[in-house]
Design an enzyme around this catalytic site. Structure first.
Site, PDB file in Angstrom:
ATOM      1  N   GLU A   1      40.037  39.515  45.194  1.00 51.86           N
ATOM      2  CA  GLU A   1      40.001  40.964  45.350  1.00 51.86           C
ATOM      3  C   GLU A   1      39.843  41.330  46.821  1.00 51.86           C
ATOM      4  OE1 GLU A   1      37.056  42.783  42.863  1.00 51.86           O
ATOM      5  OE2 GLU A   1      37.878  41.962  41.004  1.00 51.86           O
TER       6      GLU A   1
ATOM      7  N   HIS B   1      38.728  47.260  39.687  1.00 52.05           N
ATOM      8  CA  HIS B   1      37.267  47.052  39.676  1.00 52.05           C
ATOM      9  C   HIS B   1      36.544  48.397  39.555  1.00 52.05           C
ATOM     10  CE1 HIS B   1      34.157  43.820  40.919  1.00 52.05           C
ATOM     11  NE2 HIS B   1      33.594  44.712  40.115  1.00 52.05           N
TER      12      HIS B   1
END
Length: 531
Positions: A263, A281
């Site tokens: 990420e 997220h």
């Protein structure tokens, strides 16, 4: 002079006002956290630092933080803080572990609905002027079996919501007792049973060495055809490439992922698959959750700076400065004892019993107990701390009891930790020598004298010739250097144990090589935080 706090990320004005109302001098500079040079330039003025995820508290920042006493993270994740460097500087690191539980659980439920009814694809199709009603045939959640991997705080809320949706819930969690499972109305199962039976699988565990790829390619292949998989916990829990292939083949009907192994995720094997719902997220991204954690961190920092009270600290026990000088080594020992038990215990724990003997029985037993329980829990949840560990244990139905007694043996003081499971009791004892170093002095009732290192290897066997040579030879052949070698036995020819302190982690092939000799009942690598 009033304590001074810097808020370097975007916390709510209400949280900032808490500092002001409590007489703390606060600077609200929500963009300075992104400017590491500016932050390093000004951080020396402050006693406290309140952050979210944008501020990176590196060793360089901490070196410049000459007055800093506490860092408060509004949220649970503290990967943006160098906790080792903070500990060395004597800076407390706090988080707010319970502020976004409902929000994250609701996101997982929302993902289940989105995947079950193909909502994103259907929405995009309709926005494009199409009317493909027959294309988006979904499934109901009612009556389906939901497999919940990790039935702690967030997983427990998901279980409750799923039962409200009339789903049958099966749960896998090493710390879930049968009594707690019954109270939650879920069926406690092992992981293999869960993946074989579940129509939906949702993950709610932290990323650790034990949980990494918990849904591996092999385990994914064992899932029920048509299963749908949800991950709103941590990236790395699922083999994403293997899952992508099963989604393409149709074995897995759909997936909903809020977290990814890398990420920010700009590319991923799951992207562009029509039966996958992805979000960036967003698990904690609600107004309520962001407000809750902001208010909590403001209160916690204020409490510490004004009264010395410590809440949700990740790197400090809840003890006074005076107590810490005496108790520090004993707190470390309690944590090591718990960590040993936690790494050795795979089945659900029903009870934790702690005996304090001699000088240690006169100390702050609550802090010592919290350290021991946190040590146990950290084997499956590294984000647990001394404040939250007893709460989590209680929520999972684990009974904690303590006993203290006057000096009863050769040591001035010692701690004995025992855990009870449905299958067995497991115990370990330890003490602190005059040099301030914790030692293991008894395992399974067998007396030893073992120095505690970062990397260790524990073995059990029947007492017979050749064991020491086998261990030494195998370690030597594989380049594993032994720093300390401790042996113990119940009696001649009886049960024997060995505890090796080694310079580096023992590789998995070496563990298998020892197991394949047939000479050992158990071979277990262990890791301890000895910093």
């Amino acid at each position: 002079m009033a304590p001074k706090v810097l808020v370097s990320d975007k916390l709510s004005e209400t949280a900032v006002q808490i500092f002001r109302d409590r007489g703390i001098d606060v600077d609200f500079l929500p963009d300075v956290g992104k400017d590491k040079d500016k932050l390093a330039e000004i951080i020396g003025q402050y006693d406290g630092l309140a952050i979210r995820s944008a501020t990176k508290v590196t060793e360089k920042i901490l070196d410049a933080a000459t007055n800093l006493k506490v860092i408060g993270r509004a949220g649970i994740g503290t990967d943006n803080i160098d906790k080792d460097a903070a500990s060395k500087k004597g800076v407390i690191v706090m988080n707010t572990p319970f502020g976004n539980m409902i929000t994250t659980a609701e996101h997982a439920i929302a993902m289940m609905f989105a995947v079950a009814r193909q909502l994103p694809e259907a929405s995009a199709s309709t926005h494009a002027g199409k009317w493909e009603k027959s294309k988006f045939m979904g499934v109901e959640l009612t009556g389906k079996t939901l497999g919940v991997i990790g039935a702690g705080n967030i997983g427990g809320i998901v279980c409750d919501r799923a039962r409200g949706l009339k789903m049958k819930v099966v749960a896998y969690d090493p710390f879930l007792s049968q009594e707690k499972a019954d109270k939650m109305g879920v069926e406690k199962v092992d992981l293999d049973t869960l993946v074989a039976r579940a129509d939906f699988i949702t993950l709610h565990v932290p990323l650790t060495d034990q949980t990494r790829n918990i849904l591996s390619a092999e385990r994914l292949a064992q899932t029920k055809k048509g299963v749908r998989i949800i991950n709103c916990a941590r990236g790395g829990l699922v083999d994403e490439a293997a899952l992508a292939e099963l989604l393409k083949s149709g074995h897995v009907a759909g997936a909903g992922f809020d977290v990814f192994s890398q990420e920010p995720a700009t590319e991923n094997p799951l992207f562009d698959l029509p039966n996958v719902v992805c979000t960036p997220h967003l698990g904690a991204a609600t107004t309520e959750a962001q407000e809750n954690v902001a208010l909590q961190v403001a209160e916690q920092i204020s409490d510490y700076l004004l009264t010395g009270a410590v809440s949700n600290a990740l790197n400090m026990p809840s003890v006074t400065a005076e107590e810490a000088k005496v108790m520090g080594p004993w707190i470390k020992l309690a944590g090591h004892l718990g960590n040993f038990i936690g790494q050795m215990t795979d089945e659900p724990i029903k009870a934790i019993n702690i005996l304090y003997d001699g000088v240690v029985s006169q100390m702050n037993l609550e802090a010592l107990t919290c350290s021991a329980v946190a040590g146990i829990m950290k084997s499956v949840n590294p984000e647990v701390n001394m404040v939250s560990a007893p709460v989590i244990a209680k929520e999972r139905g684990v009974k904690i009891s303590t006993t203290h007694q006057d000096k009863s043996g050769v040591f001035e003081g010692y701690i004995k930790l025992t855990v009870v499971t449905a299958e067995r009791e497991r115990s370990i004892g330890g003490t602190v020598f005059s040099d301030g170093k914790p030692r293991f002095i008894q395992i399974k009732g067998i007396n030893i004298d073992a120095e505690i290192g970062a990397h260790m290897l524990y073995t059990t066997n029947e007492d017979e010739p050749g064991i020491i040579g086998m261990l030494g030879q195998t370690m030597g052949q594989n380049g594993v250097n032994i720093a300390n070698f401790t042996l113990g036995r119940s009696q001649a020819g009886g049960e024997a144990i060995a505890l090796l302190y080694v310079d580096a982690e023992v590789p998995a092939p070496v563990i298998k090589q020892l197991e394949d000799t047939g000479m050992f009942k158990q071979v277990r690598p262990l890791q301890f935080d000895v910093a």
